[in-house]
Design a protein around this motif. Sequence first.
Motif, PDB file in Angstrom:
ATOM      1  N   GLN A 158       9.668  -3.832 -16.192  1.00  0.00           N
ATOM      2  CA  GLN A 158       9.701  -5.290 -16.277  1.00  0.00           C
ATOM      3  C   GLN A 158       9.434  -5.867 -14.889  1.00  0.00           C
ATOM      4  OE1 GLN A 158      13.547  -7.075 -16.889  1.00  0.00           O
ATOM      5  NE2 GLN A 158      12.671  -9.071 -17.369  1.00  0.00           N
ATOM      6  N   TYR A 204      15.227 -22.543 -13.392  1.00  0.00           N
ATOM      7  CA  TYR A 204      16.297 -22.531 -14.387  1.00  0.00           C
ATOM      8  C   TYR A 204      17.416 -23.473 -13.971  1.00  0.00           C
ATOM      9  CZ  TYR A 204      13.907 -18.268 -15.815  1.00  0.00           C
ATOM     10  OH  TYR A 204      12.965 -17.370 -16.222  1.00  0.00           O
ATOM     11  N   ASN A 238      22.245 -10.756 -17.491  1.00  0.00           N
ATOM     12  CA  ASN A 238      21.977  -9.365 -17.870  1.00  0.00           C
ATOM     13  C   ASN A 238      20.923  -8.741 -16.965  1.00  0.00           C
ATOM     14  OD1 ASN A 238      23.863  -9.364 -19.940  1.00  0.00           O
ATOM     15  ND2 ASN A 238      22.372  -9.970 -21.488  1.00  0.00           N
ATOM     16  N   PHE A 239      19.898  -9.515 -16.595  1.00  0.00           N
ATOM     17  CA  PHE A 239      18.887  -9.015 -15.655  1.00  0.00           C
ATOM     18  C   PHE A 239      19.552  -8.641 -14.334  1.00  0.00           C
ATOM     19  CE2 PHE A 239      16.102  -9.940 -12.041  1.00  0.00           C
ATOM     20  CZ  PHE A 239      15.086  -9.022 -12.262  1.00  0.00           C
ATOM     21  N   ASP A 290      21.951 -18.137 -17.302  1.00  0.00           N
ATOM     22  CA  ASP A 290      22.344 -17.920 -18.699  1.00  0.00           C
ATOM     23  C   ASP A 290      22.588 -16.432 -18.938  1.00  0.00           C
ATOM     24  OD1 ASP A 290      19.794 -16.778 -18.845  1.00  0.00           O
ATOM     25  OD2 ASP A 290      18.927 -18.462 -19.946  1.00  0.00           O
ATOM     26  N   GLU A 291      22.841 -16.061 -20.168  1.00  0.00           N
ATOM     27  CA  GLU A 291      23.150 -14.666 -20.504  1.00  0.00           C
ATOM     28  C   GLU A 291      21.979 -13.742 -20.182  1.00  0.00           C
ATOM     29  OE1 GLU A 291      24.727 -11.967 -24.266  1.00  0.00           O
ATOM     30  OE2 GLU A 291      24.394 -14.102 -24.546  1.00  0.00           O
ATOM     31  N   ARG A 292      20.763 -14.181 -20.457  1.00  0.00           N
ATOM     32  CA  ARG A 292      19.586 -13.346 -20.191  1.00  0.00           C
ATOM     33  C   ARG A 292      19.440 -13.069 -18.701  1.00  0.00           C
ATOM     34  NH1 ARG A 292      14.410 -14.115 -18.920  1.00  0.00           N
ATOM     35  NH2 ARG A 292      14.603 -16.371 -18.953  1.00  0.00           N
ATOM     36  N   LEU A 293      19.579 -14.089 -17.856  1.00  0.00           N
ATOM     37  CA  LEU A 293      19.478 -13.889 -16.410  1.00  0.00           C
ATOM     38  C   LEU A 293      20.646 -13.061 -15.886  1.00  0.00           C
ATOM     39  CD1 LEU A 293      18.254 -17.420 -15.270  1.00  0.00           C
ATOM     40  CD2 LEU A 293      16.904 -15.315 -15.420  1.00  0.00           C
TER      41      LEU A 293
END
Length: 192
Positions: A90, A5, A14-15, A9-12
């Motif tokens: 996940q 990456y 949040n993870f 970003d927002e997805r990472l």
Amino acid sequence: MGKIYAELDERLSNFIARQPLFFVATAPCLTADGDGGHVNVSPKGYRDTFAVLGPRRVAYVDLTGSGAETLAHLRQNARITIMFCSFSKQAKILRIYGRGRAVLPGDAAWPELARRFPAEDGKGTQRSGRRAIIVVDVDHIADSCGYGVPVMELSAERDLLSEWTDRLSADELDAYRAEKNALSIDGLPALS
């Protein structure tokens, strides 16, 4: 299949926020060609102690412990890897590679960084055992499958570290750090 990456970003982000545990790895360079010394891997808990500061910068609150390998290694060469792995359904492992530095209480950058962590009593930078905020400038971000990581359920965070440091006076905490956190196991200066 792993992916690289360009940024967090927002997805990472949040993870990362969902993970109750992360691991920090560092290593010293004791010879001219960068060899020698002990590689260190430290587990870090307390969700309120990690923050994504930007797309390529992260930080965490470093709490007093029985050693100070990370601090010593960062002082010497700044190399650091942070790993998050999902223990939920996940399957995912995320590694953040970069160059880190320790910001100590009293440093000019401390107040601004401290605002990035919860300010409630006993949380984030208000934890009594805080000794530094580790700031990492990220140069590589990669994930991998995590298929070999077991699925586990968190029952509770262990608050023993905070309870232990809460029982110590400021002088006792300073004396402990002077004895246990001044040098790495390889004799490198850590916390002064």
